[in-house]
Design a protein around this motif. Structure first.
Motif, PDB file in Angstrom:
ATOM      1  N   ARG A   1       0.323   4.148   1.084  1.00  0.00           N
ATOM      2  CA  ARG A   1       0.244   4.893   2.352  1.00  0.00           C
ATOM      3  C   ARG A   1       1.258   4.356   3.351  1.00  0.00           C
ATOM      4  O   ARG A   1       1.807   5.112   4.154  1.00  0.00           O
ATOM      5  N   VAL A   2       1.545   3.062   3.296  1.00  0.00           N
ATOM      6  CA  VAL A   2       2.540   2.463   4.186  1.00  0.00           C
ATOM      7  C   VAL A   2       3.936   2.822   3.715  1.00  0.00           C
ATOM      8  O   VAL A   2       4.817   3.101   4.533  1.00  0.00           O
TER       9      VAL A   2
ATOM     10  N   ASP B   1       4.752   5.556   2.274  1.00  0.00           N
ATOM     11  CA  ASP B   1       4.950   6.970   2.636  1.00  0.00           C
ATOM     12  C   ASP B   1       5.107   7.163   4.142  1.00  0.00           C
ATOM     13  O   ASP B   1       5.757   8.098   4.589  1.00  0.00           O
ATOM     14  N   ASN B   2       4.451   6.292   4.922  1.00  0.00           N
ATOM     15  CA  ASN B   2       4.452   6.431   6.379  1.00  0.00           C
ATOM     16  C   ASN B   2       4.312   5.040   6.990  1.00  0.00           C
ATOM     17  O   ASN B   2       3.216   4.483   7.029  1.00  0.00           O
TER      18      ASN B   2
ATOM     19  N   SER C   1     -10.552   4.097   7.731  1.00  0.00           N
ATOM     20  CA  SER C   1     -11.121   5.334   8.266  1.00  0.00           C
ATOM     21  C   SER C   1     -11.642   5.143   9.687  1.00  0.00           C
ATOM     22  O   SER C   1     -11.482   6.024  10.542  1.00  0.00           O
TER      23      SER C   1
ATOM     24  N   TYR D   1       1.458   3.785   9.272  1.00  0.00           N
ATOM     25  CA  TYR D   1       0.132   3.496   8.725  1.00  0.00           C
ATOM     26  C   TYR D   1      -0.120   1.991   8.615  1.00  0.00           C
ATOM     27  O   TYR D   1      -1.261   1.554   8.523  1.00  0.00           O
TER      28      TYR D   1
ATOM     29  N   ASP E   1       0.845  -1.197   0.000  1.00  0.00           N
ATOM     30  CA  ASP E   1       0.000   0.000   0.000  1.00  0.00           C
ATOM     31  C   ASP E   1       0.884   1.252   0.000  1.00  0.00           C
ATOM     32  O   ASP E   1       1.804   1.368   0.812  1.00  0.00           O
TER      33      ASP E   1
ATOM     34  N   GLU F   1      -8.611   5.059  11.887  1.00  0.00           N
ATOM     35  CA  GLU F   1      -8.029   6.407  11.972  1.00  0.00           C
ATOM     36  C   GLU F   1      -8.787   7.289  12.963  1.00  0.00           C
ATOM     37  O   GLU F   1      -8.220   8.217  13.533  1.00  0.00           O
TER      38      GLU F   1
END
Length: 132
Positions: free
Chosen positions: A52-53, A55-56, A81, A59, A50, A84
């Protein structure tokens, strides 16, 4: 002479829990009771792809919990969501629960009373307020 093999213990793959604070949905209802299932290898591999993982790395926790929490109160579709929007103490609780059930296979811990020094087991998955 015949020997009987004991029946294997049932495999526990889902663990109930009570969140310390609770998830507040869009209608303002608070959900505290839920369940988490054991993770499968795929649950830990798929999120690594993913973006998002990538990038961070933090996550990854969100995606792992979204994949393994089976329900939270009346909420049966646990999405990233939903995770989160958990309060920080609830997120920390669920991270610890995930670690316990996926590395140790249970939610209990052995503790010793500081007063009488008696040892006993405590279920760390929590319970309704006022219960121990």
């Amino acid at each position: 002479m015949s020997t009987t093999t004991p029946a294997p213990a049932a495999l526990q793959t889902e663990f109930s829990f009570e969140l310390p604070i609770g998830y507040e949905d869009d209608e303002g209802r608070v959900h505290r009771s839920g369940a988490m299932r054991l993770a499968r290898a795929r649950d830990e591999i798929v999120p690594l792809r993913d973006p998002r993982v990538r990038d961070n790395e933090a996550y990854l926790t969100v995606l792992l919990l979204a994949r393994t929490i089976t329900h939270l109160g009346d909420v049966t579709s646990i999405t990233p969501s939903v995770v989160e929007n958990l309060f920080t103490p609830d997120l920390a609780f669920l991270q610890d629960l995930y670690r316990r059930i996926n590395s140790e296979g249970h939610t209990t811990a052995s503790v010793t009373c500081p007063s009488c020094h008696e040892e006993f087991a405590v279920d760390l998955a929590g319970g309704p307020p006022g219960e121990s």
